[in-house]
Design a protein around this motif. Structure first.
Motif, mmCIF file in Angstrom:
data_model
loop_
_atom_site.group_PDB
_atom_site.id
_atom_site.type_symbol
_atom_site.label_atom_id
_atom_site.label_comp_id
_atom_site.label_asym_id
_atom_site.label_seq_id
_atom_site.Cartn_x
_atom_site.Cartn_y
_atom_site.Cartn_z
ATOM 1 N N ILE A 158 -4.735 6.201 0.626
ATOM 2 C CA ILE A 158 -5.748 5.418 0.115
ATOM 3 C C ILE A 158 -6.408 6.487 -0.865
ATOM 4 N N THR A 159 -6.356 7.898 0.026
ATOM 5 C CA THR A 159 -7.670 8.367 -0.183
ATOM 6 C C THR A 159 -7.103 9.419 -1.543
ATOM 7 N N THR A 160 -5.505 9.166 -1.758
ATOM 8 C CA THR A 160 -5.655 10.444 -3.120
ATOM 9 C C THR A 160 -5.116 9.066 -4.035
ATOM 10 N N GLU A 161 -5.943 9.944 -5.460
ATOM 11 C CA GLU A 161 -5.499 9.413 -6.249
ATOM 12 C C GLU A 161 -4.290 8.974 -7.204
ATOM 13 N N ASN A 162 -3.765 8.433 -6.816
ATOM 14 C CA ASN A 162 -2.365 8.199 -7.450
ATOM 15 C C ASN A 162 -2.235 6.165 -7.758
ATOM 16 N N ARG A 163 -2.502 6.265 -9.513
ATOM 17 C CA ARG A 163 -2.798 4.900 -9.859
ATOM 18 C C ARG A 163 -1.641 4.141 -9.528
ATOM 19 N N THR A 164 -0.012 4.313 -9.660
ATOM 20 C CA THR A 164 0.645 3.613 -9.544
ATOM 21 C C THR A 164 1.026 3.315 -7.884
ATOM 22 N N ARG A 165 0.525 3.652 -7.639
ATOM 23 C CA ARG A 165 1.051 2.726 -6.010
ATOM 24 C C ARG A 165 -0.697 2.274 -5.513
ATOM 25 N N ARG A 166 -1.073 1.614 -6.187
ATOM 26 C CA ARG A 166 -2.063 1.385 -6.250
ATOM 27 C C ARG A 166 -2.016 -0.500 -5.547
ATOM 28 N N LEU A 167 -2.484 -0.477 -4.361
ATOM 29 C CA LEU A 167 -2.456 -1.868 -3.721
ATOM 30 C C LEU A 167 -3.077 -3.354 -4.559
ATOM 31 N N THR A 168 -3.062 -4.585 -4.226
ATOM 32 C CA THR A 168 -3.745 -6.032 -4.644
ATOM 33 C C THR A 168 -5.506 -4.985 -4.589
ATOM 34 N N GLN A 169 -6.246 -5.888 -5.224
ATOM 35 C CA GLN A 169 -7.521 -5.486 -4.334
ATOM 36 C C GLN A 169 -7.913 -6.199 -2.907
ATOM 37 N N GLU A 170 -7.054 -7.215 -2.721
ATOM 38 C CA GLU A 170 -7.247 -7.982 -1.848
ATOM 39 C C GLU A 170 -6.868 -6.264 -0.631
ATOM 40 N N ALA A 171 -5.428 -5.749 -0.818
ATOM 41 C CA ALA A 171 -5.240 -5.179 0.683
ATOM 42 C C ALA A 171 -5.663 -4.316 0.406
ATOM 43 N N HIS A 172 -6.199 -3.795 -0.492
ATOM 44 C CA HIS A 172 -6.780 -2.656 -0.591
ATOM 45 C C HIS A 172 -7.785 -2.206 0.035
ATOM 46 N N MET A 173 -9.081 -3.490 0.265
ATOM 47 C CA MET A 173 -9.783 -4.022 0.853
ATOM 48 C C MET A 173 -9.975 -4.205 2.252
ATOM 49 N N LEU A 174 -8.945 -4.735 2.761
ATOM 50 C CA LEU A 174 -8.615 -4.471 4.238
ATOM 51 C C LEU A 174 -7.811 -3.694 4.584
ATOM 52 N N VAL A 175 -7.526 -2.733 4.169
ATOM 53 C CA VAL A 175 -6.842 -1.195 4.836
ATOM 54 C C VAL A 175 -8.322 -0.704 4.496
ATOM 55 N N CYS A 176 -8.722 -0.140 3.972
ATOM 56 C CA CYS A 176 -10.469 0.382 3.826
ATOM 57 C C CYS A 176 -11.170 -0.070 4.922
ATOM 58 N N ARG A 177 -11.526 -1.327 5.236
ATOM 59 C CA ARG A 177 -11.728 -2.289 6.427
ATOM 60 C C ARG A 177 -11.577 -1.267 7.431
ATOM 61 N N ALA A 178 -9.992 -1.239 7.584
ATOM 62 C CA ALA A 178 -9.386 -0.779 9.450
ATOM 63 C C ALA A 178 -9.781 0.469 9.072
ATOM 64 N N LEU A 179 -10.029 0.960 8.507
ATOM 65 C CA LEU A 179 -10.339 2.817 7.698
ATOM 66 C C LEU A 179 -11.442 3.687 8.423
ATOM 67 N N SER A 180 -12.270 2.424 7.778
ATOM 68 C CA SER A 180 -13.131 2.714 8.084
ATOM 69 C C SER A 180 -13.384 2.382 9.590
ATOM 70 N N ASN A 181 -13.375 0.969 10.161
ATOM 71 C CA ASN A 181 -13.575 0.374 11.909
ATOM 72 C C ASN A 181 -13.038 1.530 12.997
ATOM 73 N N MET A 182 -12.041 2.546 12.513
ATOM 74 C CA MET A 182 -11.323 2.970 13.262
ATOM 75 C C MET A 182 -12.080 4.190 13.409
ATOM 76 N N LEU A 183 -12.700 4.778 12.560
ATOM 77 C CA LEU A 183 -14.256 5.642 12.112
ATOM 78 C C LEU A 183 -15.515 4.813 12.840
ATOM 79 N N LEU A 184 -15.885 4.064 12.841
ATOM 80 C CA LEU A 184 -16.769 3.630 12.646
ATOM 81 C C LEU A 184 -17.278 2.937 13.844
ATOM 82 N N LEU A 185 -16.716 2.477 14.556
ATOM 83 C CA LEU A 185 -16.796 1.533 15.938
ATOM 84 C C LEU A 185 -17.076 1.757 17.136
#
Length: 1109
Positions: free
Chosen positions: A691-718
């Motif tokens: 998620i954090t390295t810039e690699n345009r070819t491996r871009r997830l769809t918008q919805e999947a990208h959002m869910l993964v970011c939410r999971a990573l953020s939850n892991m650190l915040l909750l």
């Protein structure tokens, strides 16, 4: 008339003819010509027109017709009907009946005393019975439930008169049904012991012990000729309408009920043999038997009568026994419907029946179970278990999916009834359950079989191919029933379901041995058509059973966690095993013999297994808290494997449905279970890097990208469960979160330097904004209900992005789709992090917004309804709603400018337009301003108002308060019913919380205006759906000072009423009782509105120059 209806006539000419005809109808005495036309023409158009003239005369101008003329009309029309009813088309005959009934509605019994007796005489004259029944049915329709062109007093009088006639009428109708049945029943002197009549007696013997009906209902069916059938149909139609309004009482006799049930049998016995000629009545048609269609119609009408009775919830004591009889008789029919004999299976019998009859029968069963089961269930004369056995047969032999759904609904209602009963009688829980256990076990097994392709592939393939949603609905409804049985019999349900799941899992897990690898391609080596078909069925069933297992997750947590631990653990271990297996073997990626079928099947099983595992996240969380101080290895293994199963699927190469299931599982583990060791797992580290390295070819769809970011953020915040604050490692987690968000917003933050901050420049590319902000919004959203610490860290990581957003806002103000995204982000920030942002910065944001949204800007946006610009204004108003609700003094300085924005900038633009979306938000903002900042307008403390009475309101900002109230009042004059309902509830809420209607300013200068507007709305019938709410509001306003309402408002209101004369005003005033309780007041308001409309109608249709006495 012929020219008017001719296809070649132009619209222009039609309008001319219409005008001529209307003018003719308005002339005094036109009816005489029409009477002549009716007697002398055969042209249907002319007859219909003439009857319309009469109808208009009777319903709108009758008061002004001379009494001599009325007498003439009353005597001529019935004569005409008697003379011509056989020769004119049926619709002319029915229209003529209606006109005569309309006269009765006005004049019976005073001026038209033989109106009803004439009808009864017709019914008793064999040759005219059909006509009499049509008159009776029309009378029931027009007099018992009249439309509103009668005064309330007359409506009540008609109902009373009709109720007096009910016993006579029902007696007559019963007589007809009995006569025809007896006349056409064939009862030989000594009937041979036929197999059909014997079996029905013994089957439900217990239902009919000693009951006279057992013999009656086992008689052979009557063979009716066509004419008798039509007559009996009419009788049943009359009964169905009468039952819709007469109360249940003893005038509905056992004989009448028995007769109705005789005819209900026509629906379920379609194979009645035509009798030989000697038994057929003399006036029969040539085939000696009405058609099959007519006979199905008889059954249908009889069931309609039964359902009218059963749908009444209010059952007088003396009618309960009748109900029991009715149910006994209906179950006799249910037994006929589900009877098996050598010639027919139950299903083929049901298939031959008329569809509408079956629908009516299912309706009956639903009404019985939902309305009356609680009354009858405990009655010793009612064998409930046998009833369920019949219902079971009836359900699982339905010929259509709709029929099956309707029956599943009945089972759901029954299961709810049982669950409630057990909860209220925990002491004898087991005895209640034991009584029904066998039925529930059978139901569960059969419903599970019904969703499996291996038992009924053909029907299920039909469902799936029709529409995915149809199959989903079918599966969902079936699983609801399974879940309800699970609640009642948990261990049994589990032991039924788990082995079936195991069986299909073994097939799936055994596929590995058929995978053949050649070079880079992997193929599934199953090619025989039959094998592929069996594999397809097994995979489809596995998907459904995985959904079932997921649906049952809630039955393993809470108080039963320990008791059912081993079952749940077995399930979760299997699910983890299956998901790992699926991800390791990449079954979704195989080449198969029938790719269009098997490929989606394999992906679906994998996705359903992940979803089922996700359903157990609450169980995992409970497991975690139970074992956190003991040996955690079992728990750690489950979580680690679940993450290992889902992380390889989070790449752009995987089918989207499967990838999203994996993402959702990750989100649930991070938000619900929250294991401490998650961050350290290698699989999670990989996702961080992805998620954090810039690699345009491996871009997830918008919805999947959002869910993964939410999971990573939850892991650190909750916060981690089961750990004290000191061990939460906030320091490390905070810096990790900052670097995660820095990576996610890299491109976004660079924007500030690259765009030129001069507003009003040509369109800029907002793509980065539209990609980044939804992700940030989602992260903020998911911690909005969490502890202060989580929100603090979140805001620290976001701080720079928020400032960037604020500085970019003016640049993109001309691009509504970008502004929309930015405001959505700010709205979420205000809702979740306003405390963390602090007063100064929040103030700066509001200030920026208020200055950017000029009046022109707002007007331009609002005028494009449904556009992005419109959504921008809505979100802006929503942000202001959050601001004005904030307690404390911090944001009070903004109130004047928010109020002026609302009243001087937004309101003038929306006032005269419909703009429903912006209006709804604007009025909510107004309401929140008034409700949360009442002291801004009324300084009075509670104490002073108690001491001085409510007379001394100290008012501030009076002009703004008045403007707000005028806006509310204005909205009640507009057609939008949603805004009307919302605003009425706001006023009522302000009254209940702040005594709005009692405030001096409101009482003296607004109260009567509001009551007047609301009464006018009732008179115009423009918002009829809200009658109750409007009447309640009028009551609450009037009750502030009933004396003033009765002595000042009512006289003023009535004197201002157009279209009524002085004597009518007096009657209206007299009928408005000076009551102060809500039910009486409501009745008075309804009566006033009804009668005022009625008087206006009468007066408007009087000929000019009429002298009224």
């Amino acid at each position: 008339m012929t020219e008017f209806f001719h296809t070649c006539t132009t619209n222009e000419r039609k309008r001319e003819i219409e005008e001529l005809l209307n003018n003719f109808a308005q002339q005094t005495g036109a009816w005489r010509h029409c009477l002549f036309f009716l007697s002398n023409t055969r042209n249907e158009y002319v007859m219909m027109y003439s009857l319309t003239v009469f109808e208009n005369l009777v319903n709108k101008m009758w008061i002004g017709v001379a009494s001599q003329d009325k007498m003439e009309i009353r005597s001529c029309l019935p004569k005409l009907l008697l003379g011509q009813h056989k020769s004119v088309p049926y619709f002319i005959r029915n229209k003529l009946c209606k006109v005569i009934v309309d006269i009765g509605r006005q004049d019976w019994p005073m001026f038209y005393h033989d109106f009803f007796t004439n009808t009864l005489q017709l019914i008793q004259t064999p040759a005219l019975a059909q006509l009499g029944l049509i008159m009776l049915k029309t009378t029931s329709e027009e007099l018992a439930c009249p439309r509103e062109d009668l005064s309330v007093a007359r409506k009540d009088e008609l109902r009373k008169l009709l109720l007096e006639q009910v016993p006579t009428v029902l007696g007559l109708l019963t007589g007809i049904l009995e006569t025809y049945w007896d006349k056409h029943s064939v009862i030989a002197s000594t009937p041979p012991p036929s197999p059909t009549s014997g079996e029905s007696v013994e089957l439900l013997g217990s239902l009919f012990q000693g009951s006279q009906y057992s013999k009656l209902l086992c008689q052979p069916m009557a063979a009716l000729d066509t004419e008798s059938q039509q007559l009996c149909c009419l009788v049943l139609e009359c009964l169905a309408h009468l039952f819709s309004w007469i109360p249940l009482s003893t005038s509905i006799t056992p004989t009448l009920l028995a007769s109705i049930f005789h005819f209900a049998r026509f629906g379920c016995d379609l194979h009645t043999k035509a009798k030989t000629g000697s038994f057929v009545s003399s006036n029969s048609s040539s085939n000696g038997q009405g058609s099959k269609v007519d006979r199905a119609r008889l059954g249908l009408l009889a069931m309609t009568c039964v359902n009218e009775l059963v749908s009444k919830n209010c059952v007088p004591m003396d009618f309960e026994e009748y109900l029991l009889r009715m149910f006994q008789q209906t179950f006799f029919l249910l037994q006929r419907l589900t009877r098996e004999n050598n010639a027919h299976t139950v299903k083929s019998r049901l298939q031959e029946l008329d569809e509408s009859y079956l629908e009516k029968f299912t309706d009956f069963l639903r009404l019985f179970v939902s309305v009356h089961l609680r009354r009858i269930e405990s009655s010793p004369q009612f064998p409930i278990v046998e009833f369920l056995a019949l219902l079971f047969k009836y359900t699982f032999n339905q010929p259509t999916h709709e029929g099956y759904f309707a029956c599943l609904d009945i089972w759901s209602v029954f299961l709810d009834f049982l669950t409630t009963k057990i909860k209220s009688r925990l002491a004898d829980r087991d005895s209640v359950l034991n009584r029904y256990k066998d039925a529930l076990v059978l139901l569960l097994r059969e419903v599970l079989n019904r969703i499996q392709f291996r038992y009924n592939q053909a029907q299920l393939e039909d469902l799936s191919s029709a529409k995915q949603t149809e199959w989903q609905k079918y599966l969902r409804q079936s699983l609801e029933v399974v879940a309800k049985v699970m609640e009642l019999l948990p261990s049994h349900a589990f032991s039924t379901l788990f082995p079936v799941l195991q069986e299909n899992l073994d097939v799936y897990l055994g596929l590995q041995q058929f995978i053949v690898t050649t070079g880079t391609s992997r193929r599934l080596n199953i090619t025989a058509e039959n094998d592929c078909r069996r594999l397809h069925c097994s995979l489809r069933d596995l998907s459904s059973l995985l959904q079932a297992v997921g649906r049952l997750a809630e039955h393993f947590i809470g108080e039963v966690f320990a008791a059912r631990f081993s079952d749940a653990l077995a399930v979760v271990e299997r699910l983890v095993e299956v998901t790992c297996y699926g991800s390791q073997t990449n079954l979704y990626d195989l080449e198969t013999a029938v790719p269009s079928v098997l490929k989606p099947d394999l992906a679906d099983v994998h996705a359903q297994a992940l979803a089922a595992l996700q359903a157990y996240s609450h169980w995992l969380a409970q497991f975690y808290s139970e074992v956190h101080s003991q040996n955690q290895s079992q728990f750690i293994n489950l979580i680690t494997s679940a993450i290992d199963a889902s992380s390889p699927l989070i790449t752009a190469k995987v089918p989207e449905k499967l990838m999203l299931s994996a993402c959702h599982l990750m989100v649930s583990i991070t938000s619900t279970v929250r294991p401490v060791f998650l961050v350290t797992l290698p699989a999670v580290q990989n996702i961080f890097n992805l998620i954090t390295t810039e690699n345009r070819t491996r871009r997830l769809t918008q919805e999947a990208h959002m869910l993964v970011c939410r999971a990573l953020s939850n892991m650190l915040l909750l916060p981690w469960p089961n750990l004290p604050e000191s061990e939460q490692q906030w320091q490390t987690r905070s810096s990790n979160h900052a670097s995660l968000l820095a990576a996610l917003t890299r491109e976004y933050r660079i924007l500030r330097g690259t765009v030129n901050i001069t507003p009003r420049q040509p369109a800029l590319d907002g793509t980065v904004i539209q990609q980044t902000l939804p992700v940030l919004r989602d992260i903020v959203d998911s911690i909005s209900g969490e502890s202060t610490k989580s929100r603090q860290i979140c805001y620290q990581s976001l701080q720079e992005s928020v400032q960037v957003s604020l500085s970019l806002f003016p640049v993109f103000i001309q691009q509504p789709d970008v502004t929309d995204e930015m405001l959505a982000f700010f709205l979420t920030l205000f809702q979740a992090l306003r405390v963390q942002m602090g007063v100064a910065f929040t103030g700066q944001i509001i200030h920026t917004f208020l200055s950017m949204f000029t009046r022109e800007q707002l007007a331009a946006s609002i005028l494009q309804e449904g556009s992005a610009g419109c959504r921008v204004v809505q979100k802006f108003l929503k942000i202001l709603q959050v601001v004005v609700q904030e307690p404390g003094q911090a944001f009070k300085p903004f109130l004047p400018s928010i109020l002026s924005l609302c009243m001087e900038q937004v309101y003038p633009v929306v006032a005269e337009r419909s703009s429903p979306d912006v209006k709804a938000e604007m009025f909510e903002l107004l309401y929140q301003i008034l409700h949360q900042n009442w002291r801004y307008f009324f300084k009075t403390s509670v104490l002073t108002s108690v001491q001085k009475g409510a007379a001394e309101d100290t008012m501030e900002n009076e002009a703004q308060f008045t403007a707000a109230m005028q806006a509310f009042g204005q909205s009640f004059l507009q057609p939008d019913i949603h805004i009307f309902k919302q605003n009425l509830s706001y006023l009522e809420s302000l009254n209940s919380k702040h005594k709005l209607y009692h405030r001096k300013l409101f009482r003296t200068s607004m109260l009567f205006h509001f009551i007047n507007v609301l009464l006018q709305v009732l008179l115009h019938k423009s918002h009829d759906l809200l009658q109750e709410e409007i009447t309640l509001a009028i009551y609450n306003m009037a009750s502030v000072d009933f004396d003033a309402f009765y002595s000042a408002f009512m006289p003023e209101f009535l004197s201002g009423c157009q279209g009524v004369d002085t004597s009518q005003r007096t009657v209206l005033a007299r009928n408005f009782k000076l009551e102060q309780d809500l039910p009486s007041f409501t009745q008075s308001v309804q009566r006033l509105v009804n009668d005022l409309r009625y008087y206006r109608l009468c007066n408007s249709s009087l000929p000019t120059g009429t002298i009224k006495l």
